[in-house]
Design a protein around this motif. Structure first.
Motif, mmCIF file in Angstrom:
data_model
loop_
_atom_site.group_PDB
_atom_site.id
_atom_site.type_symbol
_atom_site.label_atom_id
_atom_site.label_comp_id
_atom_site.label_asym_id
_atom_site.label_seq_id
_atom_site.Cartn_x
_atom_site.Cartn_y
_atom_site.Cartn_z
ATOM 1 N N THR A 1 19.487 55.158 50.612
ATOM 2 C CA THR A 1 19.229 54.527 51.909
ATOM 3 C C THR A 1 20.140 53.331 52.136
ATOM 4 O O THR A 1 20.725 52.771 51.207
ATOM 5 N N LYS B 1 19.833 49.606 54.271
ATOM 6 C CA LYS B 1 18.845 48.730 54.902
ATOM 7 C C LYS B 1 19.553 47.629 55.691
ATOM 8 O O LYS B 1 20.578 47.091 55.255
ATOM 9 N N ASN C 1 15.408 47.466 59.354
ATOM 10 C CA ASN C 1 15.621 48.899 59.607
ATOM 11 C C ASN C 1 16.074 49.556 58.307
ATOM 12 O O ASN C 1 16.718 48.920 57.462
ATOM 13 N N THR C 2 15.713 50.814 58.140
ATOM 14 C CA THR C 2 16.176 51.603 57.000
ATOM 15 C C THR C 2 16.823 52.874 57.538
ATOM 16 O O THR C 2 16.213 53.593 58.328
ATOM 17 N N TYR C 3 18.059 53.123 57.116
ATOM 18 C CA TYR C 3 18.829 54.273 57.598
ATOM 19 C C TYR C 3 18.814 55.356 56.520
ATOM 20 O O TYR C 3 19.169 55.095 55.367
ATOM 21 N N TRP D 1 27.477 54.821 61.869
ATOM 22 C CA TRP D 1 26.128 54.462 62.310
ATOM 23 C C TRP D 1 26.171 53.433 63.437
ATOM 24 O O TRP D 1 27.073 52.588 63.480
ATOM 25 N N THR E 1 21.424 50.164 65.588
ATOM 26 C CA THR E 1 20.087 50.523 66.047
ATOM 27 C C THR E 1 19.485 51.680 65.259
ATOM 28 O O THR E 1 18.295 51.965 65.394
ATOM 29 N N GLY E 2 20.303 52.364 64.442
ATOM 30 C CA GLY E 2 19.752 53.372 63.547
ATOM 31 C C GLY E 2 20.308 54.765 63.686
ATOM 32 O O GLY E 2 20.077 55.611 62.812
ATOM 33 N N GLU E 3 21.033 55.065 64.772
ATOM 34 C CA GLU E 3 21.529 56.418 64.975
ATOM 35 C C GLU E 3 22.798 56.675 64.169
ATOM 36 O O GLU E 3 23.714 55.852 64.180
ATOM 37 N N CYS E 4 22.844 57.831 63.495
ATOM 38 C CA CYS E 4 24.087 58.290 62.877
ATOM 39 C C CYS E 4 24.840 59.090 63.933
ATOM 40 O O CYS E 4 24.367 60.142 64.372
#
Length: 798
Positions: A174, A176, A185-187, A217, A220-223
């Protein structure tokens, strides 16, 4: 990037005696860079003005007692106008160097295992990552905060351009995002260890992994994109100034150049592990590898190596030994391979690999677009047509060797299986981990393997063998807000007893102050901002107001409906009533009795749905010196603290959470309470900070007051920077979610008190982005104290 030409060798620097594990471009002198190595040194390299292609070693630094694994550059400042160099190593330390001396200016100690990644931010902030599963934030010579949340080694860290935002990548697969010390947030998406991170801009970043992929990435979290091309672990990334193109290196022996989202060039190196890369100011690329050599590649025709050096590089590459298990060559059947005539056909893309049969040997070639020809990149060994002899079975698998290692005299030997294609350092590490042996024996076991398999090993010399801690099939440490407000009265209806409906707290001194509401504070009559009546506030703020009649009424009502085994006797109720009246009357000459305090403590463990009036009595009682001493001193203090923290669990009842917070605030009224809470600071502030997500203004005000009281006790304590860092972190993260102006005001006072008179705390607050976070409150005029206090805090941080 300087253009669209292909990169070619500029120079090869036989820089180190062992693996080159880290590289970083250095601002001074112009065009310089720093390298670090397993040979325990860091070296500064500068362009040689007499030879355009070559770099010269300018400075060598020593300070680590074990391998050096990473490096970052601390930007120049007034004290160090040429900047500083920070290195991390297997001795668990971070050494900080200047160009003026070979030994460290200072050493940062705190990690419990190898420091394997570093990143530098503004104001001299350093972010470090370690095999101990944590990241740490450093400022000057002190650790500001520890970032905990990963379940395995932290292999990559980077500080984002937006102040206060930090990223960490781990062997737990992950990534972070951290803000002010808290995980925001954790990706997830990588299928193996995350090995590298690189900033693209304020809202995007790259990551690379042992799963052989690179991901782009959004913060905000989107790959938004996955890049494929590498055929083995990817260790490092670097982004070109245009913010789009980048480079990567890995265990497949390659440096890859990516343009417009595609791999535009693949450069093979005569070393198995290409550990690190960096982009120099002139657009050239430096890479470090397991053979101890730094190679610099350039697009500029003026800086390309001589024809003789280019041929020497090609010859070295052609002599490399390739194990097909480590790359993309697959299982090889010599009889099915074409001959040399296959090289007459041009390749389809740069970096394309083609195998040919040359007698009984297999040779690998790579297509070079820039040269328009196939370049030999090595001889392949280990194909399926090659017969293995004398293999040994162990635990259902075949090995070239199974050693017996005697650990305990007289005891049975431990079995150590090994194949000649294995990494001796990795094998040693796995052996130690499996048998729960000290990692101090790593070198000893690895050298035993090397000595006893001489003549059988493949690839580069064992001294520069690949790192045993590369994750995946190698090293994987370990195993792979609802609105809870309670309205007008959540207990029995409006107009009845409401815990928290009284004043929001008073300061313990008698001066006029802004904490007790409009009746005690008027912006028109208050001194102007230049006198700063707000901070530092060292008196503390207590919650001392109460309606004793309503508290007692609710207590008796709930006692009547309590379970039979929890119902209080008339004598116990009488004890609590006398205690409440006594502590509520600050002028009373009477002292609480031991029996009254004992009954209060026992009753505070009532069921959570009925305990709140008892907690209200407890909240008032700890303000009394005798009760404070009895409940906060010695072992009783630890029990009280644990009990209150239990009531503050995120799943708990809001009334209990709020009253527990207020009780902790009031503990600061006595010396025993202050000592207790300073000793329990980390646990208390951590649990309190979690309550920021509860949508209840009374909880927010109590939380803000607790942070303020801690800040007041820490004022003037210049050595308590880690404690102040936690105050800054909790205040900063709480400000992101609170809306109540009184809570905002108290958090601003807490911030001002924390940084007042402490330059290190001010630097940390700036690095956390406190300035930009609170600036919106400078315009608040209702109540005026919020805007005035905010402007004073901003002045402190200028």
């Amino acid at each position: 990037m300087s253009g669209s030409n292909s990169y070619r060798l500029r120079c090869s620097l036989a820089a180190h005696e062992m693996d080159v594990r880290g590289l970083a471009a250095f601002a001074f002198p112009d065009g310089a860079f720093v390298s670090v190595s397993r040979d325990r040194t860091a070296r500064v390299w500068v362009p040689n003005p007499s030879e355009n292609q070559v770099f010269t070693e300018m400075h060598c630094m020593n300070g680590h007692s074990n391998f050096v694994s990473c490096v970052c550059i601390i930007a120049p400042n007034e004290t160090y106008p040429r900047g500083l160099i920070a290195t991390g190593g297997h001795d668990n330390n971070i050494c900080v160097f200047s160009l003026d001396r070979p030994d460290p200016l200072f050493t940062l100690k705190g990690h419990k295992n190898t420091v394997c990644t570093l990143s530098a931010g503004k104001f001299g902030t350093i972010l470090s990552g370690s095999w101990d599963t944590t990241a740490k934030v450093w400022l000057g010579e002190k650790c500001m905060m520890t970032l905990q949340g990963h379940s395995a080694a932290v292999w990559a860290v980077v500080i984002l351009p937006e102040q206060g935002l930090m990223l960490s990548g781990s062997a737990d697969k992950t990534i972070k995002l951290w803000k002010a010390g808290r995980c925001e947030n954790t990706y997830t998406g990588h299928e193996d260890c995350v090995r590298g991170l690189a900033v693209i801009n304020e809202v995007e970043f790259f990551s690379c992994s042992n799963d052989a992929s690179i991901r782009r990435w959004m913060v905000t979290g989107e790959c938004v994109q996955v890049y494929s091309g590498h055929t083995n672990y990817i260790y490092s990334l670097a982004v070109f100034p245009n913010g789009q193109d980048f480079i990567s290196t890995g265990e497949d022996r390659t440096l890859r150049v990516w343009r417009k989202g595609e791999c535009s060039q693949t450069i093979r190196l005569p070393a198995q592990s290409v550990w690190c890369c960096c982009i120099l100011p002139d657009g050239d690329i430096a890479v470090g590898a397991s053979d101890g050599v730094i190679r610099v590649f350039t697009e500029s025709e003026e800086r390309v190596a001589s024809a003789q050096d280019l041929q020497a590089f090609e010859d070295e590459l052609s002599k490399a030994i390739i194990d097909p298990k480590t790359g993309d060559l697959g299982d090889i059947k010599i009889e099915d391979l074409p001959g040399r005539e296959h090289l007459n056909e041009p390749g389809n893309r740069d970096g394309q690999t083609r195998l040919i049969k040359e007698g009984s040997n297999v040779e690998a070639y790579q297509w070079s677009v820039s040269d328009g020809r196939w370049v030999k990149i090595g001889d392949v060994v280990g194909g399926s047509s090659q017969q293995n002899s004398k293999r040994v079975m162990y635990e259902g698998k075949e090995y070239d060797f199974v050693f017996s290692i005697d650990v305990n005299e007289g005891g049975p030997g431990l079995k150590l299986p090994y194949n000649v294609t294995d990494d001796p350092w990795l094998t040693a590490h796995n052996f130690l981990e499996k048998n729960d042996l000290s990692p101090m024996f790593l070198d000893q076991v690895a050298n035993f393997i090397i000595e006893n398999t001489k003549g059988h090993t493949l690839g580069p010399a064992p001294a520069s063998a690949t790192d045993p801690f590369t994750g995946a099939g190698r090293y994987i440490p370990g195993s792979g807000g609802d609105d809870q407000g309670f309205g007008a009265d959540p207990f029995t209806g409006a107009g009845r007893y409401i815990p928290g409906s009284e004043s929001t707290g008073t300061v313990s001194s008698g001066r006029a102050d802004p904490f007790t509401g409009g009746s005690a504070y008027s912006s028109s009559s208050a001194p102007k901002a230049t006198t700063n009546i707000f901070f530092p506030n060292t008196d503390g703020v207590m919650f001392e107001q109460a309606n004793t009649t309503q508290i007692l009424g609710k207590l008796r009502e709930l006692n009547n409906t309590a379970p039979a085994d929890r119902k209080l006797s008339d004598a116990a109720l009488d004890c609590l009533e006398k205690l409440l009246l006594l502590v509520a009357d600050q002028k009373s000459p009477e002292q609480p009795t031991a029996e009254q305090i004992s009954v209060l403590w026992r009753t505070s463990h009532w069921p959570e749905d009925i305990v709140f009036p008892v907690l209200d009595i407890l909240r008032l009682a700890v303000c009394h010196p005798e009760v404070n001493a009895q409940l906060c001193g010695g072992t009783e203090g630890a029990s009280l603290c644990n009990h209150l923290l239990g009531l503050m669990s995120p799943e708990g009842r809001p009334a209990n959470q709020m009253l527990a917070l207020r009780t902790l605030c009031n503990c600061f009224s006595g010396s025993h309470g202050r000592t207790l809470l300073l000793g329990q600071r980390d646990a208390v502030l951590s649990r309190a900070g979690d309550l920021r997500v509860v949508s209840n203004k009374n909880i927010h005000v109590a939380l803000a007051t607790l942070v303020l009281n801690y800040a007041g006790r820490l004022y003037g304590q210049l050595t308590e920077i880690e404690a102040k860092a936690q105050c800054l972190s909790v205040a900063s993260t709480t400000l992101e979610v609170v809306h109540d102006k009184e809570a905002v005001f108290r958090l601003l006072v807490a911030l001002g008190t924390t940084v007042a008179g402490d330059s290190t705390a001010k630097d940390l607050a700036r690095s956390l982005g406190v300035n930009s976070q609170i600036s919106k409150y400078a315009r608040v005029s209702d109540p005026a104290k919020v805007g005035e206090c905010c402007r004073l805090v901003l002045d402190e941080l200028q």
